[in-house]
Design a protein around this motif. Sequence first.
Motif, PDB file in Angstrom:
ATOM      1  N   LYS A   5       0.832  -1.204   0.000  1.00 40.38           N
ATOM      2  CA  LYS A   5       0.000   0.000   0.000  1.00 40.38           C
ATOM      3  C   LYS A   5       0.871   1.262   0.000  1.00 40.38           C
ATOM      4  O   LYS A   5       0.590   2.226  -0.715  1.00 40.38           O
TER       5      LYS A   5
ATOM      6  N   GLU B   9     -25.144   1.710   0.324  1.00 38.30           N
ATOM      7  CA  GLU B   9     -23.744   1.345   0.080  1.00 38.30           C
ATOM      8  C   GLU B   9     -23.057   2.360  -0.831  1.00 38.30           C
ATOM      9  O   GLU B   9     -21.895   2.684  -0.665  1.00 38.30           O
ATOM     10  N   LYS B 118     -13.479   4.148   5.364  1.00 34.19           N
ATOM     11  CA  LYS B 118     -13.494   3.565   4.007  1.00 34.19           C
ATOM     12  C   LYS B 118     -14.854   2.944   3.711  1.00 34.19           C
ATOM     13  O   LYS B 118     -15.483   2.348   4.587  1.00 34.19           O
ATOM     14  N   ASP B 119     -15.272   3.124   2.433  1.00 32.02           N
ATOM     15  CA  ASP B 119     -16.527   2.487   2.014  1.00 32.02           C
ATOM     16  C   ASP B 119     -16.198   1.245   1.177  1.00 32.02           C
ATOM     17  O   ASP B 119     -15.029   0.881   1.028  1.00 32.02           O
ATOM     18  N   GLN B 120     -17.244   0.648   0.627  1.00 34.36           N
ATOM     19  CA  GLN B 120     -17.063  -0.621  -0.093  1.00 34.36           C
ATOM     20  C   GLN B 120     -16.227  -0.515  -1.357  1.00 34.36           C
ATOM     21  O   GLN B 120     -15.689  -1.499  -1.834  1.00 34.36           O
ATOM     22  N   TYR B 121     -16.167   0.703  -1.910  1.00 33.48           N
ATOM     23  CA  TYR B 121     -15.503   0.862  -3.199  1.00 33.48           C
ATOM     24  C   TYR B 121     -14.084   1.439  -3.064  1.00 33.48           C
ATOM     25  O   TYR B 121     -13.482   1.829  -4.056  1.00 33.48           O
ATOM     26  N   CYS B 122     -13.591   1.529  -1.857  1.00 31.93           N
ATOM     27  CA  CYS B 122     -12.257   2.083  -1.630  1.00 31.93           C
ATOM     28  C   CYS B 122     -11.173   1.063  -1.961  1.00 31.93           C
ATOM     29  O   CYS B 122     -11.359  -0.134  -1.729  1.00 31.93           O
ATOM     30  N   ASP B 124      -8.607   0.856  -0.311  1.00 26.15           N
ATOM     31  CA  ASP B 124      -8.137   0.413   1.006  1.00 26.15           C
ATOM     32  C   ASP B 124      -8.532  -1.058   1.272  1.00 26.15           C
ATOM     33  O   ASP B 124      -7.817  -1.782   1.962  1.00 26.15           O
ATOM     34  N   ASN B 125      -9.657  -1.465   0.708  1.00 29.47           N
ATOM     35  CA  ASN B 125     -10.132  -2.842   0.916  1.00 29.47           C
ATOM     36  C   ASN B 125      -9.250  -3.879   0.221  1.00 29.47           C
ATOM     37  O   ASN B 125      -9.260  -5.057   0.565  1.00 29.47           O
ATOM     38  N   LYS B 126      -8.533  -3.416  -0.806  1.00 28.43           N
ATOM     39  CA  LYS B 126      -7.710  -4.349  -1.584  1.00 28.43           C
ATOM     40  C   LYS B 126      -6.375  -4.635  -0.890  1.00 28.43           C
ATOM     41  O   LYS B 126      -5.718  -5.617  -1.198  1.00 28.43           O
TER      42      LYS B 126
END
Lengths: 153, 127
Positions: A5, B9, B118-122, B124-126
């Motif tokens: 990241k 969402e 963070k939301d679902q489309y960030c 950051d989730n990856k």
Amino acid sequence: MKIKKLLVSLGIILFLLIVIYSIRIIPKGFSEYNSTNSPNSSIIESSNSTQQTDENSVQNDNQVQENSNSKISAEELSKHNIEFDCWVSYKGKVYDVTSFLPKHKGGKEKILPYCGTQEEFKKAFEGQHETSKVSTLMKVGTFMGDFEVVGSV
Amino acid sequence: MEKMRIAKELSPAILRVAISIVFLYFGFVQIYDPSSWTGYIPNFLTSLYISASNLVILNGTMEIILGTFLILGIYTRFSALILSIHLFLITFSLGSSPTAFRDFGLSFATLSIFLNGKDQYCLDNKF
């Protein structure tokens, strides 16, 4: 995962810095485009008017010619110190900036204290814009005449 | 019910992207023509050794970098917090003007992104 990241973030920052640097070195940016297409371009000094061919500029040049012979004293300049009649002097030239006051991006309050002044305006103007806005001042202000210097140094 | 769930969402992502575009736009405009923005620099900052134009360029660079992070959803909370504080400071330096009230709303919108995280489309989730 955190290192990945961090590396991605650093890559993005590097890319953006390159983009920003490229924008800064493009010689003709938004500013020049806006200034040549701005409806505020009412007065261009005759020395700068060789490249201006539109009717507006020719008309403005005539106005500059008319005013170029008049000398404005410090006393006369100081009379134009209100919002609805604001003259400023910069480098020996006197400009009427009344119509520009409401359009100033920093707000008219930034110019109002310097209406009718010479030294104070120069100090404030260069403090904010250095000399980058000199050509803009010539365009947005109506040239009223030369500032009459009394006495000698 | 399913549509409502999708809308819920999507809403934080829409807010995040919209606010990011605002910051990116103003960031790029400041980079293109810094001299038009020097009038907004508070007087106490112009007394520093760095010129007003360079301060605008630095400010624009920061807005572009953090705006990009926000639109991609990288370090979402951190970016939103810094941008929110930055906008709050601008709002208070402007005093009571229409621009200040607009910025006041935008700064709270940015603050809400920070609070939401963070939301679902960030991205950051990856990671």
